[in-house]
Enzyme design. Structure first.
Site, PDB file in Angstrom:
ATOM      1  N   ALA A 151       0.803  -1.219   0.000  1.00 14.18           N
ATOM      2  CA  ALA A 151       0.000   0.000   0.000  1.00 14.18           C
ATOM      3  C   ALA A 151       0.832   1.263   0.000  1.00 14.18           C
ATOM      4  O   ALA A 151       0.348   2.327  -0.383  1.00 14.18           O
ATOM      5  CB  ALA A 151      -0.930  -0.006   1.218  1.00 14.18           C
ATOM      6  N   SER A 193       4.516   1.080  -0.903  1.00 14.93           N
ATOM      7  CA  SER A 193       5.660   0.936  -1.801  1.00 14.93           C
ATOM      8  C   SER A 193       5.527  -0.349  -2.596  1.00 14.93           C
ATOM      9  O   SER A 193       4.805  -1.274  -2.204  1.00 14.93           O
ATOM     10  CB  SER A 193       6.987   0.941  -1.023  1.00 14.93           C
ATOM     11  OG  SER A 193       7.109  -0.225  -0.241  1.00 14.93           O
ATOM     12  N   ASP A 212      -1.276 -10.551  -1.710  1.00 17.76           N
ATOM     13  CA  ASP A 212       0.011 -10.600  -1.012  1.00 17.76           C
ATOM     14  C   ASP A 212      -0.055 -11.406   0.277  1.00 17.76           C
ATOM     15  O   ASP A 212       0.930 -12.040   0.673  1.00 17.76           O
ATOM     16  CB  ASP A 212       0.581  -9.204  -0.779  1.00 17.76           C
ATOM     17  CG  ASP A 212      -0.369  -8.240  -0.087  1.00 17.76           C
ATOM     18  OD1 ASP A 212      -1.450  -8.672   0.386  1.00 17.76           O
ATOM     19  OD2 ASP A 212      -0.048  -7.038  -0.034  1.00 17.76           O
ATOM     20  N   THR A 213      -1.215 -11.428   0.928  1.00 15.67           N
ATOM     21  CA  THR A 213      -1.322 -12.229   2.149  1.00 15.67           C
ATOM     22  C   THR A 213      -1.274 -13.715   1.833  1.00 15.67           C
ATOM     23  O   THR A 213      -0.710 -14.505   2.596  1.00 15.67           O
ATOM     24  CB  THR A 213      -2.610 -11.893   2.915  1.00 15.67           C
ATOM     25  OG1 THR A 213      -2.699 -10.485   3.098  1.00 15.67           O
ATOM     26  CG2 THR A 213      -2.634 -12.574   4.272  1.00 15.67           C
ATOM     27  N   THR A 223       1.268  -2.708   6.802  1.00 20.36           N
ATOM     28  CA  THR A 223       0.222  -1.702   6.931  1.00 20.36           C
ATOM     29  C   THR A 223      -0.983  -2.280   7.668  1.00 20.36           C
ATOM     30  O   THR A 223      -1.630  -1.618   8.476  1.00 20.36           O
ATOM     31  CB  THR A 223      -0.181  -1.184   5.541  1.00 20.36           C
ATOM     32  OG1 THR A 223       0.967  -0.613   4.904  1.00 20.36           O
ATOM     33  CG2 THR A 223      -1.275  -0.144   5.639  1.00 20.36           C
ATOM     34  N   ASN A 266      -8.788  -9.133  10.061  1.00 26.71           N
ATOM     35  CA  ASN A 266      -8.050  -7.926   9.665  1.00 26.71           C
ATOM     36  C   ASN A 266      -7.922  -6.991  10.867  1.00 26.71           C
ATOM     37  O   ASN A 266      -8.929  -6.655  11.500  1.00 26.71           O
ATOM     38  CB  ASN A 266      -8.798  -7.185   8.560  1.00 26.71           C
ATOM     39  CG  ASN A 266      -8.464  -7.708   7.185  1.00 26.71           C
ATOM     40  OD1 ASN A 266      -8.164  -8.884   7.028  1.00 26.71           O
ATOM     41  ND2 ASN A 266      -8.517  -6.856   6.187  1.00 26.71           N
ATOM     42  N   GLY A 310       6.782  -6.987   7.346  1.00 27.21           N
ATOM     43  CA  GLY A 310       7.554  -5.841   7.812  1.00 27.21           C
ATOM     44  C   GLY A 310       7.629  -5.705   9.317  1.00 27.21           C
ATOM     45  O   GLY A 310       8.604  -5.173   9.849  1.00 27.21           O
TER      46      GLY A 310
END
Length: 478
Positions: free
Chosen positions: A11, A13, A233-234, A255, A292, A398
């Site tokens: 979201a 980069s 991506d998850t 994020t 989430n 991250g």
């Protein structure tokens, strides 16, 4: 060894990573990283998709010759194409306000309980189903011949081939998680034309080859195949959880925090719906049963508001702040929109009668304590609702760089936390490509390779969980 380019779009980069895979080796290097800066136009918040595509091309040029390319990104958002295959405007950002109040209109036709029983998706105001309902009378949707989710749109531009990858399609709230096919009944009742979507693809399916123009732009020698990966991506990140056996939970951090379990079948009970758990599809027939949580977005927005202070020093200061003085609900939609995040966190603490954090260190500690508490609640609820106990929590993404958050999560859950890999989505992307080319076996085989080749850090829980239970009760009482 063979080389695979993993295009991994987040979201904030995007990056193109190169994975080199051999019989007992897996190496990952960054070829190119570029910003993802949404743009607020008079019409609302939009993704700068052309800039992202330019970043992908630059990344492929920097990557050099590769044996395959795969693309993953965030979920739910899409581009619309006309009859000529041209894009009808920049894709709408999931944080745009156009879906405000739309869920209630949907539920008037398909009650929330029925919608969950059919699709297994938690309520989130930005699910593709709500976006399409909000856009129903728009000129773009009226003119559209095709809808492509973000990774599928970029794949189309690279190859000229159209498809809808399944793990990402499962986030639209238009897939039946039991059949792993479209939910035609739900779409028909809501007036959504499923013919807008290209045929479904599975992770590992071929998705075309780079067009001659792309080869010329990137300097690559063809043919270069593009492989469908877990394009959400998850899904790619969960594929890269270095777990042995089945008794594990995962938290994909960035994020967002996506906290939950990997299951063989969806959990579609009313209790699961009330707890706001989602059933998204993963590799090899698995289900990503998760909740989430707002994630490091809270801290990212605060850091931006504070003028980008050095994060390491900020975390050191936060570690000195007394634990659990104030906590907020990290899943609260009140924190979804950008702007004024430090003030909004302070206001939430004030409204709940807790001490109001004032300094950056105090607000940072409030955020990290709140995230760890949300992780605790999600993992405990998932085990209870799915009847699936766990012995360890794997943190990937991250957030693995944030040692304080990892330790707090271990303390809150009362379970060991294994942190790593950081670039989990890119590694999962690479593994699916390598598997499609016969270099890696099944999901368990890929995870064993990750465990042998990637740096991992283990955090043992410290103290008992009583303070966390008390903080949990404080939030429940507000």
């Amino acid at each position: 060894m063979k080389s695979y380019a993993a295009v991994d779009l987040g979201a904030s980069s995007g990056r193109v990573m190169v994975g080199r895979v051999g019989p007992d080796s897996l190496e990952l290097a960054e070829a190119h990283r570029f910003p993802n800066r949404p743009v607020r136009t008079p019409e609302g918040l939009r993704w700068d998709i052309l800039s992202l595509y330019g970043g992908v091309l630059d990344g492929l040029r920097a990557a050099g010759q590769v044996d395959s390319v795969g693309i993953d990104s965030w979920a739910v958002d899409y581009g619309l194409l006309d009859t000529d295959g041209s894009l009808l405007g920049n894709p709408v950002h999931y944080r745009d306000s156009r879906t405000d109040g739309i869920a209630e209109k949907v539920w008037a036709t398909v009650p929330a309980e029925e919608l969950y029983a059919a699709t297994g998706l938690q309520y989130a105001p930005f699910n593709t189903l709500y976006q399409l309902t909000a856009a129903r009378s728009s000129a773009q949707l009226t003119q559209a011949e095709r809808l492509l989710l973000i990774p599928d749109l970029l794949t189309y531009w690279l190859t000229g081939e159209q498809g809808t990858e399944l793990t990402n399609a499962s986030t639209t709230q238009l897939i039946d998680p039991r059949t792993r096919e479209w939910s035609y009944d739900i779409a028909a009742r809501l007036g959504i034309d499923l013919d807008l979507f290209a045929p479904l693809r599975q992770p590992g399916d071929p998705a075309g080859v780079l067009r001659p123009e792309v080869l010329e732009e990137t300097g690559l020698a063809g043919p270069v195949p593009v492989t469908a990966v877990g394009s959400h991506d998850t899904a790619s990140a969960v594929a890269a959880v270095p777990a042995g056996g089945e008794r594990f939970a995962y938290i994909c951090t960035g994020t967002w925090s996506l906290a939950g379990l990997e299951l063989d079948a969806p959990v579609l009970t009313e209790e699961s719906r009330a707890a706001n758990f989602t059933n998204e599809l993963g590799l090899d027939g698995t289900v990503r049963y998760l909740r989430n949580i707002m994630g490091l977005w809270l801290l990212q927005e605060c850091v931006r508001a504070w003028g980008e202070p050095e994060l390491g020093a900020l975390l050191l200061d936060a570690a000195k702040v007394p634990a659990l003085r104030s906590v907020v609900d990290a899943g609260d939609a009140a924190f979804l929109a950008p702007g004024r995040m430090p003030e909004r966190i302070a206001e939430a603490c004030r409204a709940s009668g807790q001490p109001v954090p004032a300094s950056p260190a105090e607000i940072t500690r409030c955020i990290l304590d709140s995230l760890a508490l949300a992780h605790r609640r999600a993992i405990a609820d998932a085990q209870r609702l799915a009847g699936h106990p766990v012995d360890v929590v794997h943190v990937v993404g991250g957030g693995t760089r944030n040692a304080l958050l990892c330790q707090l999560t271990a303390d809150a859950c009362g379970l060991p936390v294994v942190a790593g890999p950081t670039e989990a989505a890119a590694l999962g992307n690479v593994l699916v490509q390598a598997r499609a080319h016969g270099l890696v076996g099944d999901l368990a085989d890929g995870r064993r390779l990750l465990t042998r080749t990637q740096p991992l850090t283990r955090y043992e829980p410290q103290g008992d969980t009583t303070p966390w239970r008390e903080a949990e009760a404080r939030l429940a009482d507000r």
